[in-house]
Design an enzyme around this catalytic site. Structure first.
Site, PDB file in Angstrom:
ATOM      1  N   TYR A 133      40.628  27.939  46.208  1.00 19.82           N
ATOM      2  CA  TYR A 133      39.193  28.044  46.475  1.00 19.82           C
ATOM      3  C   TYR A 133      38.682  26.768  47.146  1.00 19.82           C
ATOM      4  O   TYR A 133      39.171  25.658  46.856  1.00 19.82           O
ATOM      5  CB  TYR A 133      38.414  28.198  45.167  1.00 19.82           C
ATOM      6  CG  TYR A 133      38.279  29.597  44.620  1.00 19.82           C
ATOM      7  CD1 TYR A 133      37.876  30.659  45.416  1.00 19.82           C
ATOM      8  CD2 TYR A 133      38.508  29.845  43.269  1.00 19.82           C
ATOM      9  CE1 TYR A 133      37.719  31.934  44.893  1.00 19.82           C
ATOM     10  CE2 TYR A 133      38.360  31.114  42.731  1.00 19.82           C
ATOM     11  CZ  TYR A 133      37.961  32.155  43.547  1.00 19.82           C
ATOM     12  OH  TYR A 133      37.815  33.408  43.029  1.00 19.82           O
TER      13      TYR A 133
ATOM     14  N   GLU B 227      34.109  30.328  37.689  1.00 19.37           N
ATOM     15  CA  GLU B 227      33.544  29.621  36.537  1.00 19.37           C
ATOM     16  C   GLU B 227      33.124  28.214  36.939  1.00 19.37           C
ATOM     17  O   GLU B 227      33.190  27.274  36.153  1.00 19.37           O
ATOM     18  CB  GLU B 227      34.511  29.596  35.351  1.00 19.37           C
ATOM     19  CG  GLU B 227      34.749  30.950  34.727  1.00 19.37           C
ATOM     20  CD  GLU B 227      35.653  31.828  35.566  1.00 19.37           C
ATOM     21  OE1 GLU B 227      35.191  32.933  35.956  1.00 19.37           O
ATOM     22  OE2 GLU B 227      36.797  31.440  35.838  1.00 19.37           O
TER      23      GLU B 227
ATOM     24  N   ASN C 254      33.724  36.743  47.896  1.00 17.78           N
ATOM     25  CA  ASN C 254      34.565  36.839  46.705  1.00 17.78           C
ATOM     26  C   ASN C 254      33.980  37.850  45.731  1.00 17.78           C
ATOM     27  O   ASN C 254      32.843  37.683  45.278  1.00 17.78           O
ATOM     28  CB  ASN C 254      34.678  35.481  46.009  1.00 17.78           C
ATOM     29  CG  ASN C 254      35.596  35.524  44.807  1.00 17.78           C
ATOM     30  OD1 ASN C 254      36.785  35.817  44.934  1.00 17.78           O
ATOM     31  ND2 ASN C 254      35.056  35.281  43.630  1.00 17.78           N
ATOM     32  N   GLU C 255      34.746  38.894  45.443  1.00 21.42           N
ATOM     33  CA  GLU C 255      34.324  39.915  44.491  1.00 21.42           C
ATOM     34  C   GLU C 255      32.873  40.339  44.747  1.00 21.42           C
ATOM     35  O   GLU C 255      32.066  40.473  43.834  1.00 21.42           O
ATOM     36  CB  GLU C 255      34.505  39.409  43.061  1.00 21.42           C
ATOM     37  CG  GLU C 255      35.956  39.125  42.719  1.00 21.42           C
ATOM     38  CD  GLU C 255      36.160  38.555  41.318  1.00 21.42           C
ATOM     39  OE1 GLU C 255      35.235  37.903  40.806  1.00 21.42           O
ATOM     40  OE2 GLU C 255      37.242  38.765  40.744  1.00 21.42           O
TER      41      GLU C 255
ATOM     42  N   GLU D 144      44.200  38.599  41.892  1.00 20.70           N
ATOM     43  CA  GLU D 144      43.955  37.844  40.665  1.00 20.70           C
ATOM     44  C   GLU D 144      44.603  38.578  39.498  1.00 20.70           C
ATOM     45  O   GLU D 144      44.001  39.460  38.886  1.00 20.70           O
ATOM     46  CB  GLU D 144      42.454  37.651  40.393  1.00 20.70           C
ATOM     47  CG  GLU D 144      41.768  36.670  41.311  1.00 20.70           C
ATOM     48  CD  GLU D 144      40.355  36.336  40.856  1.00 20.70           C
ATOM     49  OE1 GLU D 144      39.971  36.733  39.728  1.00 20.70           O
ATOM     50  OE2 GLU D 144      39.612  35.688  41.622  1.00 20.70           O
TER      51      GLU D 144
ATOM     52  N   TYR E  54      42.825  27.501  30.583  1.00 16.82           N
ATOM     53  CA  TYR E  54      42.988  28.911  30.939  1.00 16.82           C
ATOM     54  C   TYR E  54      44.204  29.564  30.296  1.00 16.82           C
ATOM     55  O   TYR E  54      44.561  30.690  30.640  1.00 16.82           O
ATOM     56  CB  TYR E  54      43.052  29.072  32.471  1.00 16.82           C
ATOM     57  CG  TYR E  54      42.417  30.356  32.987  1.00 16.82           C
ATOM     58  CD1 TYR E  54      41.050  30.414  33.222  1.00 16.82           C
ATOM     59  CD2 TYR E  54      43.179  31.483  33.237  1.00 16.82           C
ATOM     60  CE1 TYR E  54      40.460  31.577  33.706  1.00 16.82           C
ATOM     61  CE2 TYR E  54      42.597  32.655  33.710  1.00 16.82           C
ATOM     62  CZ  TYR E  54      41.231  32.701  33.936  1.00 16.82           C
ATOM     63  OH  TYR E  54      40.641  33.843  34.409  1.00 16.82           O
TER      64      TYR E  54
END
Length: 607
Positions: free
Chosen positions: A81, A127, A185-186, A264, A326
């Site tokens: 990203y 996030e 993105n999404e 993802e 994560y």
């Protein structure tokens, strides 16, 4: 072999295979073959096995180490990203040096032998604070983010003109290692469903990157998301971690020809304050990865190395913790896990894995206890993460009187004192009323904390501070004075240990209660190894080591109990400055503990 490209001021390091192709005159290319339902790299079928890493969450000095471990795991690509707000914090001021040197990161990946799947946004979610969108966009109160709103499109166009021009030389066909580029993105999960916006981005990306680059979209595993998030000319991919057959069948409805792609595949999950530490079973991850690779699908594992939300960069719907570990194959500190070894064993069945042992975990040090002292004469006047609002009580309040935020206008937490005596805390969506006592003319101070801007959903227009009137009894409070000071710049220049900073008068505090700054030093040991700082008995605040903001601590809320301290921040030869901003209540002992392991999974009762 290095080729210096003046337009990018970077060195491309080609592999022997690439040099051979150059010598033979074979043109480098990366494309989609709709007949064979696969990617083509230099004309040959290609399947990528990729992992996500965010350079903005890993110290620059560790980039090479993390990329090498990803390569040794058997990956042939990384997914990256680019957070817009990380590079343009102030409108028109672009930062690409030091920790923000994305080209250096790309070059390291190239040297390591890793291709790159680039996700430049403009929105990234991740996030991350406001999903990567810069907060200065909100200076326009009428702006509609992630839409064809003219003001938003102008800002996006200006940014992409800078970023994509810089990155075009790094495209695979231009000699670099970027094989594909995601657009937005999404987007299908956003309310706007604005195809004119997607068309604008498609045109913009094609103008700056050319017609040959593979452009793609990524959306969640629902029909609605794929309907609103896809556009002709952008290859539609999907993200999921359950039911492979259903997910790829859905991708096929929107992209009948071409490679199956899970952009993802979740190896773990994020943590929110107050939740349990998230975990995904290793067996589930390895089994699903093997099943997808068996189908010939290209897969990106999100995350492979999570990293850390240093400073104020965490996102929010509910605020995300500082650690972005994560439960990924590489830990927050970059250490290989059993999950990584299981993934490596799966990949061995599908492609050659580099020969040799996996690099070991980095050494850690338990430096022990350090006692901090409260700093006198500090100025509680903050810039990015905090603001001070000051007014006076309009009348005598001999009995506890409710202070009310009727429109839920405190974004996000306010620490309230009267004449220097800490009264308590108010919190967005949680605590909208508290009691106050005092006399007419007493000074009322509210330190307001930004806990991170919303990064997902319909509420990303997330303004911070006091956004509505406060009512005290029957009175609307007015005549506010608002103070700001960049505390991070002050601490980075040596305050409070070095002194020398003139600050306006601050709200007093009583004992250890209320906002206050504490400082101390970690004495040098001759070693500068990674460590983890634990603030047992402290309540909530921020920590700086040698002027670098490690992020937020909140052990009372949990689950995270320690903050990661990269060894690269420490000096082995001179004292290391520790600065803590405690917002609620400091312990009498004033100690912090440096440990050789993290504690990420202890959840306390909400405070």
């Amino acid at each position: 072999m290095g080729i210096f490209d003046r337009s990018s001021r970077s060195i491309f390091v080609m592999s022997d295979t690439d040099v051979g192709r150059e010598g033979l005159g074979i043109e480098r290319s990366f494309s989609i073959d709709p007949e064979r339902n696969c990617f083509l790299k230099d004309g040959e079928p290609f399947q990528y096995v990729s992992g996500s890493i965010h350079y903005s969450r890993v110290p620059r000095s560790y980039w090479r180490d993390r990329l090498n471990k990803m390569y040794m795991s058997g990956l042939n690509a990384v997914q990256v990203y680019v957070p817009w707000n990380f590079h343009e914090q102030v409108q028109g001021v672009y930062e690409f040096d030091g920790e923000r040197d994305v080209e250096y990161f790309l070059n390291l990946a190239n040297q390591t032998g890793l291709l790159v799947i680039l996700r430049p946004g403009p929105y990234i979610c991740a996030e991350w604070e406001m999903g990567g969108l810069p907060a200065w966009l909100l200076h326009n109160p009428n702006i509609i983010l992630r839409s064809a709103d003219s003001d938003y499109l102008q800002a996006v166009s200006n940014w992409m003109a800078v970023l994509l021009t810089k990155l075009r030389p790094w495209l695979y066909q231009n000699g670099g290692n970027i094989i594909s580029v995601q657009v937005e993105n999404e987007y299908g999960s956003y309310f706007a469903c604005d195809y004119n916006y997607l068309r604008h981005l498609r045109t913009l990306f094609r103008f700056f990157l050319g017609e040959d680059v593979v452009l793609f979209t990524t959306d969640g595993n629902t029909d609605k998301e794929l309907v609103c998030g896809t556009l002709e000319g952008l290859y539609a991919t999907i993200d999921f971690d359950t039911n492979i057959t259903t997910a790829f069948r859905r991708q096929r409805r929107f992209e009948p020809k071409g490679p199956l792609v899970n952009s993802e595949f979740y190896t773990g999950w994020l943590d929110h304050w107050g939740d349990k530490h998230a975990a995904v079973e290793t067996q589930k991850v390895s089994r699903m990865l093997e099943d997808m690779l068996s189908l010939g699908a290209s897969v990106n594992m999100y995350m492979f190395e999570g990293g850390t939300n240093f400073g104020y960069w965490n996102g929010a719907f509910r605020s995300v913790v500082t650690s972005y570990d994560y439960n990924a194959p590489l830990s927050e500190a970059g250490d290989p896990t059993d999950k990584l070894l299981a993934i490596r064993d799966v990949i061995k069945h599908f492609r050659d894995v580099p020969v040799g042992p996996m690099p070991p975990a980095s050494p850690k040090m338990a430096y022990g206890f350090v006692t901090l002292k409260k700093v006198s004469g500090y100025g509680a006047l903050w810039y990015y993460g905090f603001m001070l609002y000051r007014t006076v009580l309009p009348r005598n309040l001999p009995e506890p009187t409710p202070l009310i935020s009727p429109m839920n206008g405190i974004h996000d937490r306010a620490y309230v004192s009267v004449n220097g005596v800490y009264q308590g805390m108010m919190e967005r969506d949680v605590t909208l009323v508290m009691n106050v006592t005092g006399r007419a003319g007493d000074q009322l101070d509210m330190v307001v904390e930004n806990m991170g801007r919303v990064n997902f959903g319909n509420k990303i227009n997330d303004y911070k501070g006091l956004l509505g009137n406060l009512i005290l009894g029957n009175d609307v409070l007015t005549d506010w004075l608002i103070f700001s000071l960049d505390i991070d710049v002050m601490i980075a220049t040596g305050w409070p240990q070095a002194g020398g900073v003139d600050v306006p008068p601050e709200p007093k505090s009583e004992g250890g209660r209320g906002p206050a700054v504490y400082s101390g030093t970690l004495q040098p040991t001759g070693l500068a190894w990674d460590t983890f700082i634990k603030l047992n008995g402290w309540t909530k605040g921020q920590v700086w080591i040698n002027g670098v903001n490690l992020g937020r601590y909140w052990p009372q809320r949990g689950p995270q109990q320690t903050l990661y301290v990269p060894g690269s921040l420490l000096s082995p030869t001179v004292p290391n400055n520790i600065t803590v901003l405690e917002l609620e209540n400091a312990p009498e002992h004033g100690r912090v503990l440096f440990m050789d392991r993290p504690q990420l999974n202890n959840t306390r009762a909400q405070s």
